[in-house]
Scaffold this active site. Sequence first.
Site, PDB file in Angstrom:
ATOM      1  N   GLY A 137      -3.109   8.060  11.404  1.00 19.66           N
ATOM      2  CA  GLY A 137      -2.952   6.934  10.488  1.00 19.66           C
ATOM      3  C   GLY A 137      -3.403   7.246   9.085  1.00 19.66           C
ATOM      4  O   GLY A 137      -3.497   6.336   8.257  1.00 19.66           O
TER       5      GLY A 137
ATOM      6  N   SER B  62      -3.393   8.208   5.203  1.00 18.52           N
ATOM      7  CA  SER B  62      -2.412   7.966   4.153  1.00 18.52           C
ATOM      8  C   SER B  62      -2.552   8.965   3.006  1.00 18.52           C
ATOM      9  O   SER B  62      -1.728   8.954   2.098  1.00 18.52           O
ATOM     10  CB  SER B  62      -2.555   6.536   3.599  1.00 18.52           C
ATOM     11  OG  SER B  62      -3.856   6.341   3.073  1.00 18.52           O
ATOM     12  N   GLN B  63      -3.584   9.816   3.049  1.00 19.06           N
ATOM     13  CA  GLN B  63      -3.793  10.826   2.010  1.00 19.06           C
ATOM     14  C   GLN B  63      -4.106  12.164   2.669  1.00 19.06           C
ATOM     15  O   GLN B  63      -4.934  12.217   3.587  1.00 19.06           O
ATOM     16  CB  GLN B  63      -4.931  10.431   1.067  1.00 19.06           C
ATOM     17  CG  GLN B  63      -4.673   9.185   0.253  1.00 19.06           C
ATOM     18  CD  GLN B  63      -3.516   9.348  -0.722  1.00 19.06           C
ATOM     19  OE1 GLN B  63      -3.133  10.456  -1.075  1.00 19.06           O
ATOM     20  NE2 GLN B  63      -2.946   8.236  -1.161  1.00 19.06           N
TER      21      GLN B  63
ATOM     22  N   LYS C 218       0.841  -1.196   0.000  1.00 17.81           N
ATOM     23  CA  LYS C 218       0.000   0.000   0.000  1.00 17.81           C
ATOM     24  C   LYS C 218       0.877   1.247   0.000  1.00 17.81           C
ATOM     25  O   LYS C 218       1.773   1.364   0.832  1.00 17.81           O
ATOM     26  CB  LYS C 218      -0.905   0.021   1.231  1.00 17.81           C
ATOM     27  CG  LYS C 218      -1.830   1.236   1.255  1.00 17.81           C
ATOM     28  CD  LYS C 218      -2.724   1.253   2.475  1.00 17.81           C
ATOM     29  CE  LYS C 218      -3.611   2.492   2.471  1.00 17.81           C
ATOM     30  NZ  LYS C 218      -4.476   2.578   3.653  1.00 17.81           N
TER      31      LYS C 218
ATOM     32  N   HIS D  23     -11.012  13.197   3.150  1.00 15.86           N
ATOM     33  CA  HIS D  23     -11.866  12.074   2.766  1.00 15.86           C
ATOM     34  C   HIS D  23     -12.426  11.400   4.012  1.00 15.86           C
ATOM     35  O   HIS D  23     -11.707  11.175   4.983  1.00 15.86           O
ATOM     36  CB  HIS D  23     -11.104  11.052   1.914  1.00 15.86           C
ATOM     37  CG  HIS D  23      -9.916  10.452   2.598  1.00 15.86           C
ATOM     38  ND1 HIS D  23      -8.717  11.111   2.775  1.00 15.86           N
ATOM     39  CD2 HIS D  23      -9.741   9.231   3.160  1.00 15.86           C
ATOM     40  CE1 HIS D  23      -7.855  10.340   3.413  1.00 15.86           C
ATOM     41  NE2 HIS D  23      -8.451   9.186   3.662  1.00 15.86           N
TER      42      HIS D  23
ATOM     43  N   GLN E  24     -14.287   7.955   5.319  1.00 19.21           N
ATOM     44  CA  GLN E  24     -14.459   6.562   4.903  1.00 19.21           C
ATOM     45  C   GLN E  24     -15.816   6.026   5.384  1.00 19.21           C
ATOM     46  O   GLN E  24     -16.245   6.311   6.498  1.00 19.21           O
ATOM     47  CB  GLN E  24     -13.328   5.696   5.451  1.00 19.21           C
ATOM     48  CG  GLN E  24     -11.950   6.164   4.997  1.00 19.21           C
ATOM     49  CD  GLN E  24     -10.870   5.140   5.266  1.00 19.21           C
ATOM     50  OE1 GLN E  24     -11.024   3.953   4.954  1.00 19.21           O
ATOM     51  NE2 GLN E  24      -9.755   5.581   5.825  1.00 19.21           N
TER      52      GLN E  24
ATOM     53  N   ASN F 220     -13.000   3.009  -2.381  1.00 21.02           N
ATOM     54  CA  ASN F 220     -11.657   2.989  -1.811  1.00 21.02           C
ATOM     55  C   ASN F 220     -10.820   1.976  -2.598  1.00 21.02           C
ATOM     56  O   ASN F 220     -11.127   0.783  -2.595  1.00 21.02           O
ATOM     57  CB  ASN F 220     -11.709   2.603  -0.330  1.00 21.02           C
ATOM     58  CG  ASN F 220     -10.379   2.790   0.367  1.00 21.02           C
ATOM     59  OD1 ASN F 220      -9.328   2.880  -0.273  1.00 21.02           O
ATOM     60  ND2 ASN F 220     -10.412   2.862   1.686  1.00 21.02           N
ATOM     61  N   LYS F 221      -9.805   2.451  -3.284  1.00 21.30           N
ATOM     62  CA  LYS F 221      -8.975   1.567  -4.097  1.00 21.30           C
ATOM     63  C   LYS F 221      -8.380   0.457  -3.252  1.00 21.30           C
ATOM     64  O   LYS F 221      -8.346  -0.711  -3.667  1.00 21.30           O
ATOM     65  CB  LYS F 221      -7.858   2.374  -4.767  1.00 21.30           C
ATOM     66  CG  LYS F 221      -6.908   1.540  -5.607  1.00 21.30           C
ATOM     67  CD  LYS F 221      -5.876   2.414  -6.310  1.00 21.30           C
ATOM     68  CE  LYS F 221      -4.951   1.583  -7.184  1.00 21.30           C
ATOM     69  NZ  LYS F 221      -3.977   2.435  -7.923  1.00 21.30           N
TER      70      LYS F 221
ATOM     71  N   ASN G 143     -10.136   9.848   9.757  1.00 19.00           N
ATOM     72  CA  ASN G 143      -8.797   9.905  10.336  1.00 19.00           C
ATOM     73  C   ASN G 143      -8.259  11.323  10.180  1.00 19.00           C
ATOM     74  O   ASN G 143      -7.850  11.721   9.095  1.00 19.00           O
ATOM     75  CB  ASN G 143      -7.859   8.913   9.650  1.00 19.00           C
ATOM     76  CG  ASN G 143      -8.252   7.471   9.927  1.00 19.00           C
ATOM     77  OD1 ASN G 143      -8.734   7.156  11.009  1.00 19.00           O
ATOM     78  ND2 ASN G 143      -8.076   6.601   8.962  1.00 19.00           N
TER      79      ASN G 143
END
Length: 237
Positions: free
Chosen positions: A200, A202-203, A101, A207, A209, A145-146, A194
Amino acid sequence: INRPSADPSQPADPPPARRPPAFLAPMQPAVGGGPLKGGALWSSIERACRRAESSGALKHISTRPRLLTATQPPLPSDSGEAQPGRPATFILRVAENLKDKPKGPGGTAGGKPAAPFVDPFEKTALATSDLLVEELSGSHTLVLNKFNVVARHLLLVTREFESQDDPVNALDYRHLFQVFSCFPEAVPPLAFYNCGPHSGKSQPHKHVQILPMPLAPSTSPPSAVSPSKPVLLSEEE
């Protein structure tokens, strides 16, 4: 300041109109037309899942659920005697492999320095992406979500760049509950955010989730489950 007294023979002026709160303000029109509701949006989610699976756009992260039961500490009562704590069961999704990832800016992937950051939620790129579900309005887009943990793992993203360090605002919540409303009654949604450098994330592009529940087989009797009530969690740094 001296003001002339009101003439009781004249009708009183009506009170000024109150501006509606931002939460109730109309959303900007969707890029492709009016906002989708209910079954139409759920059908879009299902079509996007089939398309992304067929094209290989989804990179499923394999996880296994683990149940962790803990007992709350005893609580004092009015009589001074401690009441026994209640047990609570937590669901942990343990990732089997995260080395593939990509990391956020400044991170590493597979032990190598991360490539320069490219915003995966940039609106022109999303317009032709197999991960796109719907452009909900002029401000928010719904995508798959990819790197999904479960099927129908969704992301509610802002069309223009906003920082993931910013809190969730009224417009985010308005779109979030638009998505919540399309879920079937037997599939309650859970949302989490997040936020902050230690969360945690990552972008860096904002966004939220959204996942369908349950995240693991239920350990409660059916009578204890309320599938029609969505669950909303907010994680801060």
